[in-house]
Motif scaffolding. Structure first.
Motif, mmCIF file in Angstrom:
data_model
loop_
_atom_site.group_PDB
_atom_site.id
_atom_site.type_symbol
_atom_site.label_atom_id
_atom_site.label_comp_id
_atom_site.label_asym_id
_atom_site.label_seq_id
_atom_site.Cartn_x
_atom_site.Cartn_y
_atom_site.Cartn_z
ATOM 1 N N UNK A 32 0.915 -1.349 -0.074
ATOM 2 C CA UNK A 32 0.082 -0.018 0.019
ATOM 3 C C UNK A 32 0.758 1.269 0.136
ATOM 4 N N UNK A 33 0.445 2.143 -0.868
ATOM 5 C CA UNK A 33 1.118 3.576 -1.035
ATOM 6 C C UNK A 33 0.335 4.521 0.084
ATOM 7 N N UNK A 34 0.746 4.725 1.051
ATOM 8 C CA UNK A 34 0.004 5.513 2.110
ATOM 9 C C UNK A 34 0.544 7.074 2.226
ATOM 10 N N UNK A 35 1.601 7.515 1.106
ATOM 11 C CA UNK A 35 2.219 8.796 1.121
ATOM 12 C C UNK A 35 1.136 9.658 0.245
ATOM 13 N N UNK A 36 0.621 9.176 -0.864
ATOM 14 C CA UNK A 36 0.117 10.230 -1.791
ATOM 15 C C UNK A 36 -1.255 9.983 -2.066
ATOM 16 N N UNK A 37 -1.651 10.934 -2.604
ATOM 17 C CA UNK A 37 -3.205 10.749 -3.189
ATOM 18 C C UNK A 37 -3.241 9.799 -4.321
ATOM 19 N N UNK A 38 -4.493 9.308 -4.767
ATOM 20 C CA UNK A 38 -4.807 8.404 -5.764
ATOM 21 C C UNK A 38 -4.337 8.938 -7.076
ATOM 22 N N UNK A 58 -5.551 5.878 -0.299
ATOM 23 C CA UNK A 58 -5.947 7.420 0.096
ATOM 24 C C UNK A 58 -6.984 8.069 -0.642
ATOM 25 N N UNK A 59 -7.345 9.530 -0.475
ATOM 26 C CA UNK A 59 -8.437 10.121 -1.157
ATOM 27 C C UNK A 59 -7.916 10.324 -2.594
ATOM 28 N N UNK A 60 -8.952 10.632 -3.488
ATOM 29 C CA UNK A 60 -8.558 10.773 -4.923
ATOM 30 C C UNK A 60 -7.388 11.756 -5.001
ATOM 31 N N UNK A 61 -8.076 12.892 -4.139
ATOM 32 C CA UNK A 61 -7.089 14.210 -4.134
ATOM 33 C C UNK A 61 -7.191 15.116 -5.442
ATOM 34 N N UNK A 62 -6.613 16.126 -5.597
ATOM 35 C CA UNK A 62 -6.623 16.978 -6.849
ATOM 36 C C UNK A 62 -5.756 16.170 -7.843
ATOM 37 N N UNK A 63 -6.390 16.266 -9.243
ATOM 38 C CA UNK A 63 -5.526 15.655 -10.380
ATOM 39 C C UNK A 63 -4.286 16.369 -10.604
ATOM 40 N N UNK A 64 -3.095 15.567 -10.720
ATOM 41 C CA UNK A 64 -2.050 16.496 -11.189
ATOM 42 C C UNK A 64 -2.107 17.142 -12.397
ATOM 43 N N UNK A 65 -1.537 18.281 -12.755
ATOM 44 C CA UNK A 65 -1.912 19.135 -13.829
ATOM 45 C C UNK A 65 -0.105 19.285 -14.575
ATOM 46 N N UNK A 66 -0.417 19.473 -15.778
ATOM 47 C CA UNK A 66 0.821 19.924 -16.743
ATOM 48 C C UNK A 66 0.478 21.383 -17.119
ATOM 49 N N UNK A 67 1.554 22.261 -16.976
ATOM 50 C CA UNK A 67 1.385 23.798 -17.242
ATOM 51 C C UNK A 67 2.450 23.928 -18.441
ATOM 52 N N UNK A 68 1.929 24.648 -19.416
ATOM 53 C CA UNK A 68 2.616 24.862 -20.758
ATOM 54 C C UNK A 68 3.785 25.685 -20.210
ATOM 55 N N UNK A 69 4.914 25.365 -20.903
ATOM 56 C CA UNK A 69 6.236 26.292 -20.558
ATOM 57 C C UNK A 69 6.872 26.272 -21.904
ATOM 58 N N UNK A 70 7.572 27.587 -22.066
ATOM 59 C CA UNK A 70 8.288 27.722 -23.069
ATOM 60 C C UNK A 70 9.795 27.164 -22.755
#
Length: 204
Positions: A32-38, A58-70
């Motif tokens: 089991x991973x008990x550190x992070x969100x799903x 753990x909880x679903x949590x906020x979805x990881x996001x990718x932010x555009x970068x130059x």
């Protein structure tokens, strides 16, 4: 006279050494991973290269996001992200760390980079200082929020373990500046993409 515990994860071998463990089998698998969100767990699991994947209760949590970068201008994207997290959402700066596969001499996020009222530091964190570390240096540590910068600059030979380590440092929220490289298995990681319009530049 005491008990000696060894915890290891072959998916996190980011250093070249390979050796045997001073503990005879049977070895016991932690399932089991008990550190992070799903949400974070599911993205990081795509960079596993060995062993059965763990479950995440753990909880679903906020979805990881990718932010555009130059490319080469990670500071502009980082400035917008930090403003949103710290000013708009009220997350303490101490809860955030920026991780990169590069070191302080080769990263585009140099010591002293200004992000409005916040300064990037590779040294000791302090007031209005945003901690930046290489993935290697932050192995074994964690933060509520991890901002992964320059993921495309990870060395190809150690891409999977480096990104696995970086992604699993985040406990509650993960932001990627740029685009995560395609995992070894060829399946793209499941992250939300945030357009430039979603982040209005503003001083920190």
């Amino acid at each position: 006279e005491g008990i000696f515990f060894v915890f290891y994860d072959d998916n996190q071998r980011i250093f070249g050494q390979r050796g045997s463990y001073p503990v005879p089998p049977p070895h016991f698998t932690l399932t089991q991973n008990c550190r992070t969100t799903r949400g974070i767990h599911e993205v990081a699991a795509r960079y596993r290269t060995t062993g059965a994947p763990a479950t995440c209760p753990g909880p679903a949590g906020r979805p990881p996001v990718e932010v555009p970068v130059i490319p080469g201008d990670e500071a502009s994207a980082l400035r917008r992200v930090v403003h949103e997290l710290v000013v708009e959402e009220g997350i303490p700066l101490d809860d955030i760390v920026v991780l990169t596969p590069r070191g302080p001499k080769t990263s585009h996020l140099a010591e002293g980079t200004r992000l409005g009222n916040v300064t990037v530091t590779w040294g000791q964190a302090g007031p209005n200082a945003l901690l930046c570390r290489s993935i290697h240096a932050f192995k074994g540590l964690e933060r509520p929020v991890v901002i992964l910068a320059e993921p495309e600059r990870a060395h190809a030979a150690s891409l999977a373990p480096l990104l696995h380590v970086a992604l699993t440092r985040a406990q509650h929220h993960l932001v990627v500046l740029g685009t995560l490289p395609t995992p070894v298995a060829g399946e793209p990681p499941m992250v939300e993409t945030v357009t430039a319009d979603d982040h209005t530049p503003a001083p920190c």
